[in-house]
Design a protein around this motif. Structure first.
Motif, mmCIF file in Angstrom:
data_model
loop_
_atom_site.group_PDB
_atom_site.id
_atom_site.type_symbol
_atom_site.label_atom_id
_atom_site.label_comp_id
_atom_site.label_asym_id
_atom_site.label_seq_id
_atom_site.Cartn_x
_atom_site.Cartn_y
_atom_site.Cartn_z
ATOM 1 N N GLU A 196 0.833 -1.209 0.000
ATOM 2 C CA GLU A 196 0.000 0.000 0.000
ATOM 3 C C GLU A 196 0.867 1.257 0.000
ATOM 4 O OE1 GLU A 196 -4.044 1.650 2.087
ATOM 5 O OE2 GLU A 196 -2.716 0.377 3.297
ATOM 6 N N HIS A 197 1.934 1.243 0.757
ATOM 7 C CA HIS A 197 2.845 2.395 0.815
ATOM 8 C C HIS A 197 3.373 2.735 -0.579
ATOM 9 C CE1 HIS A 197 6.153 5.010 2.009
ATOM 10 N NE2 HIS A 197 7.003 4.182 1.417
ATOM 11 N N GLN A 198 3.806 1.732 -1.311
ATOM 12 C CA GLN A 198 4.358 1.988 -2.639
ATOM 13 C C GLN A 198 3.265 2.343 -3.645
ATOM 14 O OE1 GLN A 198 7.244 -0.853 -4.001
ATOM 15 N NE2 GLN A 198 8.415 -0.815 -2.108
ATOM 16 N N ALA A 199 2.058 1.816 -3.447
ATOM 17 C CA ALA A 199 0.937 2.196 -4.305
ATOM 18 C C ALA A 199 0.607 3.678 -4.140
ATOM 19 C CB ALA A 199 -0.283 1.342 -3.979
ATOM 20 N N LYS A 200 0.605 4.143 -2.906
ATOM 21 C CA LYS A 200 0.325 5.558 -2.650
ATOM 22 C C LYS A 200 1.417 6.465 -3.197
ATOM 23 C CE LYS A 200 -2.463 4.918 1.543
ATOM 24 N NZ LYS A 200 -2.526 5.116 3.027
ATOM 25 N N GLN A 201 2.626 5.940 -3.280
ATOM 26 C CA GLN A 201 3.741 6.742 -3.780
ATOM 27 C C GLN A 201 3.663 6.934 -5.293
ATOM 28 O OE1 GLN A 201 7.517 5.257 -2.446
ATOM 29 N NE2 GLN A 201 8.508 7.257 -2.579
ATOM 30 N N GLY A 202 2.937 6.037 -5.995
ATOM 31 C CA GLY A 202 2.745 6.238 -7.428
ATOM 32 C C GLY A 202 3.270 5.141 -8.325
ATOM 33 N N THR A 203 3.628 3.973 -7.774
ATOM 34 C CA THR A 203 4.121 2.901 -8.637
ATOM 35 C C THR A 203 2.999 2.409 -9.546
ATOM 36 O OG1 THR A 203 3.642 1.270 -6.903
ATOM 37 C CG2 THR A 203 5.884 2.152 -7.013
ATOM 38 N N ASP A 204 3.337 2.223 -10.822
ATOM 39 C CA ASP A 204 2.323 1.864 -11.814
ATOM 40 C C ASP A 204 2.041 0.370 -11.850
ATOM 41 O OD1 ASP A 204 1.971 4.573 -13.101
ATOM 42 O OD2 ASP A 204 4.138 4.293 -13.344
ATOM 43 N N TYR A 205 3.037 -0.428 -11.526
ATOM 44 C CA TYR A 205 2.801 -1.868 -11.382
ATOM 45 C C TYR A 205 3.769 -2.421 -10.347
ATOM 46 C CZ TYR A 205 6.751 -2.657 -14.706
ATOM 47 O OH TYR A 205 7.976 -2.678 -15.336
ATOM 48 N N GLN A 206 3.347 -3.513 -9.728
ATOM 49 C CA GLN A 206 4.166 -4.133 -8.688
ATOM 50 C C GLN A 206 4.227 -5.643 -8.917
ATOM 51 O OE1 GLN A 206 3.067 -3.204 -4.634
ATOM 52 N NE2 GLN A 206 2.732 -1.040 -5.062
ATOM 53 N N THR A 207 5.416 -6.203 -8.720
ATOM 54 C CA THR A 207 5.564 -7.655 -8.743
ATOM 55 C C THR A 207 5.107 -8.216 -7.403
ATOM 56 O OG1 THR A 207 7.390 -7.632 -10.318
ATOM 57 C CG2 THR A 207 7.198 -9.566 -8.902
ATOM 58 N N ILE A 208 4.085 -9.041 -7.443
ATOM 59 C CA ILE A 208 3.509 -9.647 -6.249
ATOM 60 C C ILE A 208 3.708 -11.161 -6.338
ATOM 61 C CG2 ILE A 208 1.423 -9.968 -4.866
ATOM 62 C CD1 ILE A 208 2.463 -7.079 -4.939
ATOM 63 N N HIS A 209 4.495 -11.695 -5.412
ATOM 64 C CA HIS A 209 4.840 -13.120 -5.438
ATOM 65 C C HIS A 209 3.792 -13.935 -4.673
ATOM 66 C CE1 HIS A 209 8.678 -10.973 -6.061
ATOM 67 N NE2 HIS A 209 8.996 -12.006 -6.830
#
Length: 454
Positions: free
Chosen positions: A156-169
């Motif tokens: 959530e922290h990185q989503a709020k910062q503005g990352t457009d996609y995240q690798t979720i294992h």
């Protein structure tokens, strides 16, 4: 409304509601497609537009990833715990975007990760991806100290910062870990190995799998695209297409469907190291099991014996897997397996993968790719050196190599290069068949003299 009561903001939710967003319109313009085609592909989940609501309006130029788009490439960079600093990473970003990376991933694992990521987002016109588990691990003394809440809160922290996609294992389950025990290289995914250690120590299931719905709610709120990580990807040719890899891939298909049902965009990550004869099989299984979600692959490397040249071993596989249907190719640099890439390595990796992606587009019948090839070939045959440079993937390098041996101004319009010289150029001879004294041979003696001196 989404499951948490918020108004949907994701591209896929809006597409399903019949809305053509400005981002879809921009992708249609870039891909030379009708806007309604882009909208329909996004609605089906066959195309994603990674565009976090916090990055939109902050310099992001939206782009599409999917079968109907040109094949895209991603460039990884990021510091490590032992080397590199913020200015270095911004230079890598600049090099990556300058030479044609369509997305970038900040994989920083040391120092002030927040500051580096924010600087990358603020300075990137292309989508930015991250692997949030890296920063989660940095904040504890040992992997075993992490709690399920720690994983979700960092996402959530990185989503709020503005990352457009995240690798979720989320696809590596506790029961799959023993499947990797007989491999030559075990688990080569950093995120996968971290979760395997956590599950083994605690005797519990993968917290990212158990909390997957919570992660979906976060991504739906900020429009972060899932990049479902292949934790059990093969790390060598011998381990390709084994039970561990394919067990996880089936789970990634399940997670793809769950994420799309909750209004999230999804792409699926893939191998890795795969011999050429098994590349098509990888695409076919991923497309079948994951409902045609865009396939995002690392390489694959088609042989393991070329450290220092793995941008080449992997570009071979990348061209092939792009031809067979992968949508996003994660580059590999010459430093793969050897060390942290610098800016020059980033350039070499990006160019190698631009070649691979373009070759895949040609094989898939993309008319824009063919037009560029034909235009460069016409410039080559007419000895329009400047136009050749302009159309090449790396104009600076092309001009540099030409001018190394024929740098004098007299050669700027010459109908030959230093390979054949003025008397043995086949294309020059072909262009002037039957002419007694070709007009472009005016001053031939002077050119020969200059060539000899060069």
């Amino acid at each position: 409304m989404s499951s948490n009561g918020r108004k949907p903001v994701t591209q896929i939710a809006q597409a399903r509601a019949g809305i053509t967003t400005p981002e879809m319109t921009r992708v249609a313009e870039r891909e030379d497609l009708p806007a309604e085609v882009v909208r329909d592909e996004v609605a089906r989940g066959r195309m994603v537009i990674p565009a976090n609501v916090h990055h939109l309006g902050n310099g992001l130029d939206p782009m599409g990833i999917g079968k109907m788009c040109q094949v895209k490439i991603n460039a990884n960079f990021g510091n490590s715990a032992v080397t590199s600093k913020l200015d270095d990473e911004l230079e890598k970003l600049r090099q990556a975007v300058h030479y044609g990376a369509d997305t970038v991933m900040d994989l920083s694992t040391g120092g002030d990760i927040d500051a580096i990521r924010q600087a990358v987002i603020d300075n990137s016109s292309v989508p930015v991806g991250t692997v949030p588990i890296y920063q989660a691990v940095q904040q504890v003394k040992a992997i075993e100290d992490l709690t399920p809440d720690d994983f979700v809160e960092m996402i959530e922290h990185q989503a709020k910062q503005g990352t457009d996609y995240q690798t979720i294992h989320a696809g590596i389950l506790r029961e799959y870990v023993p499947l990797a025990e007989g491999r030559i290289t075990g688990i080569v995914s950093r995120g996968g190995s971290i979760l395997a250690q956590w599950m083994t120590y605690h005797g519990r299931e993968n917290p990212m799998y158990e909390r997957f719905d919570d992660i979906c709610d976060i991504f739906a709120e900020h429009d972060v695209t899932f990049s479902l990580g292949d934790s059990l990807r093969p790390g060598c040719i011998s381990d390709a297409c084994d039970d561990a890899q394919y067990a996880e891939l089936r789970t990634l298909g399940e997670l793809t469907r769950r994420a799309k049902e909750r209004g999230c965009q999804v792409m699926v990550e893939g191998p890795g190291h795969v011999p050429m004869n098994l590349i098509e099989e990888n695409v076919q299984k991923q497309q079948e099991w994951c409902d045609e979600a865009p396939f995002y692959t690392l390489g694959p490397l088609v042989t393991d014996i070329a450290p220092g040249y793995d941008h080449i071993t992997s570009a071979i596989g990348a061209a092939m897997i792009g031809w067979h249907g992968a949508s996003l190719l994660c580059y590999v640099t010459p430093k793969e397996h050897l060390g942290l890439p610098d800016a020059d390595d980033v350039r070499d990796g990006v160019i190698a993968y631009k070649i691979a992606a373009h070759a895949a587009d040609l094989a898939r019948g993309n008319s824009k790719a063919r037009e560029r090839d034909d235009e460069l070939s016409r410039a080559r045959y007419s000895f329009d050196w400047n136009r050749q440079f302009e159309l090449s993937l790396d104009p600076e390098r092309a001009r540099e190599l030409h001018d190394e041996s024929l740098g004098h101004d007299a050669f700027k319009d010459a109908e030959f290069c230093s390979m054949c010289g003025p008397k043995f150029c086949s294309m020059h001879i072909s262009r002037h068949l039957g002419e007694e004294k070709p007009k472009h041979f005016t001053g031939e003696d002077e050119l020969i003299e200059l060539t000899d001196k060069s």
